[in-house]
Design a protein around this motif. Structure first.
Motif, PDB file in Angstrom:
ATOM      1  N   CYS A  35       0.857  -1.183   0.000  1.00 15.86           N
ATOM      2  CA  CYS A  35       0.000   0.000   0.000  1.00 15.86           C
ATOM      3  C   CYS A  35       0.894   1.234   0.000  1.00 15.86           C
ATOM      4  O   CYS A  35       1.759   1.372   0.844  1.00 15.86           O
ATOM      5  CB  CYS A  35      -0.907   0.006   1.223  1.00 15.86           C
ATOM      6  SG  CYS A  35      -1.769   1.564   1.441  1.00 15.86           S
TER       7      CYS A  35
ATOM      8  N   ASN B  89       0.035   4.086   0.664  1.00 18.77           N
ATOM      9  CA  ASN B  89      -0.352   4.988   1.734  1.00 18.77           C
ATOM     10  C   ASN B  89       0.224   4.592   3.084  1.00 18.77           C
ATOM     11  O   ASN B  89       0.794   5.408   3.789  1.00 18.77           O
ATOM     12  CB  ASN B  89      -1.875   5.042   1.800  1.00 18.77           C
ATOM     13  CG  ASN B  89      -2.368   6.094   2.759  1.00 18.77           C
ATOM     14  OD1 ASN B  89      -1.893   7.236   2.703  1.00 18.77           O
ATOM     15  ND2 ASN B  89      -3.282   5.733   3.622  1.00 18.77           N
ATOM     16  N   CYS B  90       0.110   3.285   3.426  1.00 24.78           N
ATOM     17  CA  CYS B  90       0.511   2.893   4.777  1.00 24.78           C
ATOM     18  C   CYS B  90       1.558   1.788   4.770  1.00 24.78           C
ATOM     19  O   CYS B  90       2.045   1.406   5.812  1.00 24.78           O
ATOM     20  CB  CYS B  90      -0.707   2.450   5.587  1.00 24.78           C
ATOM     21  SG  CYS B  90      -1.375   0.882   5.055  1.00 24.78           S
TER      22      CYS B  90
ATOM     23  N   HIS C 177       1.139  -1.287   4.036  1.00 23.44           N
ATOM     24  CA  HIS C 177       0.568  -2.597   4.302  1.00 23.44           C
ATOM     25  C   HIS C 177       0.884  -3.545   3.138  1.00 23.44           C
ATOM     26  O   HIS C 177       0.821  -3.151   1.981  1.00 23.44           O
ATOM     27  CB  HIS C 177      -0.948  -2.462   4.478  1.00 23.44           C
ATOM     28  CG  HIS C 177      -1.614  -3.723   4.895  1.00 23.44           C
ATOM     29  ND1 HIS C 177      -2.213  -4.569   3.993  1.00 23.44           N
ATOM     30  CD2 HIS C 177      -1.750  -4.292   6.106  1.00 23.44           C
ATOM     31  CE1 HIS C 177      -2.700  -5.609   4.646  1.00 23.44           C
ATOM     32  NE2 HIS C 177      -2.440  -5.466   5.939  1.00 23.44           N
TER      33      HIS C 177
ATOM     34  N   CYS D  87      -7.278  -0.775   0.667  1.00 25.05           N
ATOM     35  CA  CYS D  87      -6.367  -1.211   1.716  1.00 25.05           C
ATOM     36  C   CYS D  87      -7.144  -1.555   2.983  1.00 25.05           C
ATOM     37  O   CYS D  87      -7.854  -0.712   3.517  1.00 25.05           O
ATOM     38  CB  CYS D  87      -5.347  -0.114   2.005  1.00 25.05           C
ATOM     39  SG  CYS D  87      -4.237  -0.572   3.325  1.00 25.05           S
TER      40      CYS D  87
ATOM     41  N   CYS E 243      -5.545   0.928   5.905  1.00 27.82           N
ATOM     42  CA  CYS E 243      -5.776   2.377   6.018  1.00 27.82           C
ATOM     43  C   CYS E 243      -7.046   2.821   5.296  1.00 27.82           C
ATOM     44  O   CYS E 243      -7.344   4.004   5.219  1.00 27.82           O
ATOM     45  CB  CYS E 243      -4.570   3.167   5.524  1.00 27.82           C
ATOM     46  SG  CYS E 243      -4.319   3.074   3.748  1.00 27.82           S
TER      47      CYS E 243
ATOM     48  N   THR F  20      -4.434   2.024  -3.629  1.00 29.14           N
ATOM     49  CA  THR F  20      -3.123   2.448  -3.143  1.00 29.14           C
ATOM     50  C   THR F  20      -2.094   1.337  -3.299  1.00 29.14           C
ATOM     51  O   THR F  20      -0.953   1.516  -2.908  1.00 29.14           O
ATOM     52  CB  THR F  20      -3.200   2.851  -1.660  1.00 29.14           C
ATOM     53  OG1 THR F  20      -3.797   1.791  -0.941  1.00 29.14           O
ATOM     54  CG2 THR F  20      -3.992   4.129  -1.475  1.00 29.14           C
TER      55      THR F  20
HETATM   56 ZN   LIG Z   1      -2.883   1.320   3.252  1.00 29.65          ZN
END
Ligand SMILES: [Zn+2]
Length: 386
Positions: free
Chosen positions: A361, A363-364, A366, A375, A378, A383
């Motif tokens: 991911c 974004n995070c 993961h 995701c 998050c 993502t």
């Molecule tokens: Zn994420």
């Protein structure tokens, strides 16, 4: 007198006629109004059905008819404005919604709906301050309005106002009964970053410490705390912060390796680096990254035997580690052991298969074995990168 008497029946007749016409007219108007109301009510119901079906075009037509025939239908105006916003005509949306605010016959529920629509209009036009004002007004009507708090949080995050975001997130947790101290700690870290950006390192450190009070395992707090000490030349305290990360979260210790090496070299304490890795490995013997860092360090010192031995240990932990195998090839090459070079190269080539897919991911961070479009960590869409 005679004249009057003679004229009297005519006058009465005229009056009766006028009265009759009036009555008929009133009746007609009442009927017309009623039928108009009924028609508009019918259109309104149709519009609601359209909206449920997701047919916004048809809903739009019906709603336009409703507001033309029944200007008292606040909800129709509200929904019409919402459709304008969704069509990208946010100026029209705002116009309609703003006009509703002056009506003083709105009940609390409708007023809340109106505030939500206005907040969305302002968000759509990137007027964050106005959006925030409307959201705060909304929350003042119902302190537990989850949607309002969530949108407010989004606005604060957009503005990078991390203190307000933190308290908004805390409120949301209170309402939903959730608890996630590690997330709250990350907000504290962000507040710290803002201080650090302004070279207010003391204030930044206080925030990183707040983060650690919320979450003893908050990795960025240890890293940034050390950085903030280092910025002011307080190298020993910087080292302490990073060493604490090694203690508390050994699996993330590698994030501090480069920092530790840099500062210890700066201080001329070369021997200390190897000692730190060895201590870490004593507590966490299978720490692959620590083994690789230690092997590289032995190599730098010219201690090839130890470097090779450490590499072999790393391969015991993870036989598929390409980095470990590559280092081993390099070390045998330096030693001039061609047989070992060939042997390890062969292993490397044979293990060079298409590695199983890993999706991260953006974004995070993961990680997932299969492609995901949302995701689970998050809650963000699209993502994932292969
Ligand atoms: Zn994420």
């Amino acid at each position: 007198m005679k004249f009057y008497i003679e004229e009297f029946p005519l006058l009465v007749l005229t009056l009766i006629c006028v009265a009759a016409i009036l009555i008929v007219a009133i009746l007609l108007i009442v009927r017309y109004r009623r039928s108009q109301r009924l028609r508009s009510a019918g259109s309104y119901v149709e519009a609601l059905k359209d909206l449920i079906r997701g047919d916004e075009e048809s809903a739009f037509r019906h709603l336009k008819r409703v507001v033309k025939e029944d200007t008292a239908n606040t909800d129709a105006y509200l929904k019409l404005g919402d459709i304008f916003r969704r069509r990208g005509e946010v100026v029209r949306a705002l116009q309609i919604h703003r006009q509703l605010t002056v009506r003083n016959d709105l009940n609390t529920r409708t007023r809340m709906e109106l505030l939500k629509s206005l907040a969305l209009d302002y968000m759509e036009s990137n007027k964050n301050e106005q959006a925030i004002a409307k959201l705060k007004e909304l929350i003042s009507l119902d302190k537990k309005d989850l949607w309002g708090h969530q949108q407010l949080l989004r606005q604060f995050e957009r503005q990078k106002d991390w203190s307000q975001a933190l308290s908004a997130q805390e409120t949301i947790f209170k309402i939903t009964g959730q608890k996630d101290d590690s997330l709250l700690a990350l907000y504290e870290v962000q507040i710290g970053h803002k201080w650090a950006d302004q070279k207010e390192f003391h204030k930044a450190r206080l925030k990183y410490k707040d983060a650690l009070r919320r979450d003893r395992l908050c990795v960025p707090a240890y890293l940034d705390l050390g950085d903030a000490f280092q910025q002011e030349g307080r190298l020993d305290e910087a080292l302490e912060s990073w060493k604490e990360l090694l203690q508390k979260v050994p699996e993330k210790a590698y994030l501090a390796f480069e920092r530790l090496e840099r500062v210890l070299y700066e201080k001329g304490q070369f021997g200390e680096v190897a000692k730190i890795y060895r201590d870490l490995l004593e507590r966490d013997p299978d720490n692959l990254r620590a083994l690789l860092a230690l092997a590289t360090l032995y190599d730098k010192k010219g201690n090839l035997d130890e470097a090779i031995r450490t590499c072999q240990r790393a391969l015991q932990v993870d036989a598929t580690s390409h980095v470990a195998r590559q280092l081993l090839v390099k070390f045998y090459q330096q030693r001039g052991d061609q047989a070992k070079v060939m042997e390890n190269l062969e292993t490397l080539i044979n293990s060079a298969q298409v590695t199983p897919n890993r999706f991260l991911c953006r974004n995070c961070g993961h990680e997932s074995q299969e492609p995901l479009w949302r995701c689970p960590h998050c809650d963000q869409w699209r993502t994932y990168i292969p």
